[in-house]
Design an enzyme around this catalytic site. Structure first.
Site, PDB file in Angstrom:
ATOM      1  N   GLU A 228       1.032  -1.197   8.949  1.00 53.89           N
ATOM      2  CA  GLU A 228       0.332   0.208   9.481  1.00 53.89           C
ATOM      3  C   GLU A 228       0.151   0.581  10.486  1.00 53.89           C
ATOM      4  O   GLU A 228       0.360   1.563  10.859  1.00 53.89           O
ATOM      5  CB  GLU A 228      -0.625  -0.052   8.584  1.00 53.89           C
ATOM      6  CG  GLU A 228      -1.965   1.633   8.873  1.00 53.89           C
ATOM      7  CD  GLU A 228      -2.211   2.314   8.813  1.00 53.89           C
ATOM      8  OE1 GLU A 228      -1.963   3.539   9.333  1.00 53.89           O
ATOM      9  OE2 GLU A 228      -1.826   2.451   7.253  1.00 53.89           O
TER      10      GLU A 228
ATOM     11  N   GLY B 136      -8.210  21.390  20.195  1.00 52.25           N
ATOM     12  CA  GLY B 136      -7.743  22.748  19.408  1.00 52.25           C
ATOM     13  C   GLY B 136      -8.404  23.434  19.973  1.00 52.25           C
ATOM     14  O   GLY B 136      -8.779  23.831  21.399  1.00 52.25           O
ATOM     15  N   GLY B 137      -8.412  25.533  19.708  1.00 55.93           N
ATOM     16  CA  GLY B 137      -8.750  26.241  19.798  1.00 55.93           C
ATOM     17  C   GLY B 137     -10.182  25.795  21.010  1.00 55.93           C
ATOM     18  O   GLY B 137     -11.111  26.596  20.793  1.00 55.93           O
TER      19      GLY B 137
ATOM     20  N   ASP C  85       0.691   4.299   6.173  1.00 50.78           N
ATOM     21  CA  ASP C  85       0.546   3.700   4.834  1.00 50.78           C
ATOM     22  C   ASP C  85       0.541   4.838   3.820  1.00 50.78           C
ATOM     23  O   ASP C  85       1.375   5.374   3.484  1.00 50.78           O
ATOM     24  CB  ASP C  85      -0.021   1.820   4.627  1.00 50.78           C
ATOM     25  CG  ASP C  85       0.643   0.933   4.490  1.00 50.78           C
ATOM     26  OD1 ASP C  85       1.686   0.656   4.424  1.00 50.78           O
ATOM     27  OD2 ASP C  85      -0.033  -0.237   5.348  1.00 50.78           O
TER      28      ASP C  85
ATOM     29  N   GLN D  70       0.684  -1.673   0.303  1.00 45.81           N
ATOM     30  CA  GLN D  70       0.133   0.096   0.392  1.00 45.81           C
ATOM     31  C   GLN D  70       0.512   1.252  -0.194  1.00 45.81           C
ATOM     32  O   GLN D  70       0.379   2.444  -0.467  1.00 45.81           O
ATOM     33  CB  GLN D  70      -1.182   0.104   0.971  1.00 45.81           C
ATOM     34  CG  GLN D  70      -1.907   0.986   1.385  1.00 45.81           C
ATOM     35  CD  GLN D  70      -2.851   1.606   2.168  1.00 45.81           C
ATOM     36  OE1 GLN D  70      -3.523   2.737   2.485  1.00 45.81           O
ATOM     37  NE2 GLN D  70      -3.291   0.894   2.928  1.00 45.81           N
TER      38      GLN D  70
END
Length: 407
Positions: free
Chosen positions: A137, A241-242, A166, A16
């Site tokens: 993977e 996050g923010g 991959d 892959q």
């Protein structure tokens, strides 16, 4: 004219990570010749759904390519490979470390044969202590920072369904190859391009390394976790996050009846009105982002008390109308059947001479002057006569090479 028209890629990749890279290059217009052992890429046979026919694992990663076969252990095979290298702009491989060297073609030899050659290698790890380890993977996810930060706080580390080890590495390799091609226009020289799966996953986990350093200055307030140690914790579906976000349940309560909602500062007032709690927009306990940070779980519980009464498409329409960022959790079946994705050319139906039509993902790279037509993947050795004929191999010798196991 396609963006990479005239660029010849010798594709020695399999499974892959490599094929995802070379397929993108093919979609951009490069002539990608997939060089396979006479037995073929192993994924032609893996996870077969139709007996005796190339698997979807193979077909979905090898569209727009040509296929030739070659036994690199034979002397004539090495001679033919030498001619192929001289004719190529880019060689891409994802064998184990040193495999191409052991075939008799280290980088120094390849440079002698073709000083303009760009030689791209995809490996599991860099040149350090992990260099000889086998990589898959989920191993790349485990060792690149993804699994330790994926899952819920009280649960085990989890792999993501996205193939960031991959295909994520394949996309990184495309970037390196394109940069090398651009630099060659100025220098006239080829160069080595090396990408490791662990490194690519770590790059995609950059924000978690950001948060690892923020921990030195106190708890991560944007996370819903109650306690923090000296490592970035798993935090469920939190954005980290923010702008806080979470996946909330919708009707009728099936496994994918969820919608992901992000609460921006400007979105709280319209959102509180939609869920039937308009007074929360003025309540000092809820009105500001700072006030809500300490009770993110309760905030999303309030939102879910409304969403659970509606299906995810109704919720999507209501929230989008109020400019509240959100996205329904789409199942694989819903994605395959999505009319919008069909119209955009990102979900496409491709004909195949043996299995019939199959559905695959189209090119995520869309260039106005280089449109992509996804074409059927090659059968094993389908282009032997065409490619080897270009090297001066006649019909009689081709038959002999096949009889002798060289191709």
């Amino acid at each position: 004219m396609k963006a990479l028209e005239g660029v010849r890629i010798l594709d020695m990749t399999h499974v892959q990570s490599g094929p995802s890279c070379t397929q993108l290059l093919a979609w951009l217009g490069a002539d990608v010749v997939k060089l396979e052992a006479p037995t073929g890429d192993i994924t032609r046979q893996q996870l077969r759904d139709v007996p005796g026919v190339d698997s979807l694992y193979f077909t979905m990663l090898n569209c727009n390519k040509r296929s030739i076969t070659l036994n690199m252990k034979s002397e004539r095979g090495k001679q033919l490979f030498t001619e192929l290298v001289k004719d190529a702009d880019v060689l891409v491989e994802n064998f184990g470390p040193g495999a191409v060297d052991r075939m008799g073609f280290p980088w120094e030899r390849l440079q002698e044969l073709n000083p303009r050659l760009i030689y791209a290698s995809i490996k599991g790890f860099g040149a350090g202590r992990y260099a000889t380890f086998k990589a898959y993977e989920v191993i790349a996810q485990a060792m690149g920072g993804s699994m330790s930060t994926t899952g819920f706080e009280d649960g085990p580390p989890l792999a993501t369904g996205a193939q960031i080890g991959d295909s994520g590495t394949g996309i990184h390799a495309v970037s390196g190859i394109l940069a090398a091609l651009y630099q060659r226009e100025r220098t006239g020289r080829g160069q080595r391009v090396q990408v490791a799966m662990q490194h690519a996953v770590l790059n995609l986990c950059r924000v978690k390394l950001r948060d690892q350093q923020r921990l030195a200055h106190g708890p991560l307030r944007e996370y819903p976790n109650r306690t923090f140690g000296d490592e970035v914790p798993r935090s469920g579906n939190a954005s980290g996050g923010g702008q806080p976000g979470w996946a909330v349940r919708c009707a009728p309560g099936g496994p994918n009846d969820y919608i992901y909602v992000i609460v921006q500062p400007v979105g709280w007032r319209p959102l509180s009105a939609i869920i039937g709690r308009p007074e929360l927009a003025e309540d000092p306990e809820w009105a500001t982002p700072e006030a809500r940070l300490s009770k993110l779980d309760k905030m999303f519980q309030l939102i879910e008390e409304w969403t659970i009464r509606h299906d995810k498409w109704t919720v999507l329409d209501r929230l989008n109308a109020a400019n509240v960022p959100c996205g329904p959790i789409l199942s694989t079946r819903e994605l395959v059947e999505d009319e919008s994705l069909r119209e955009e050319g990102i979900v496409v139906t491709v004909p195949h001479p043996e299995r019939g039509d199959f559905v695959t993902v189209g090119s995520p790279l869309q260039l106005s002057d280089s449109p992509v037509e996804v074409r059927t993947p090659p059968l094993l050795g389908e282009h032997n006569e065409e490619i080897y004929g270009r090297l001066g191999v006649g019909t009689e010798e081709l038959a002999e090479l096949k009889a002798n196991g060289v191709i």
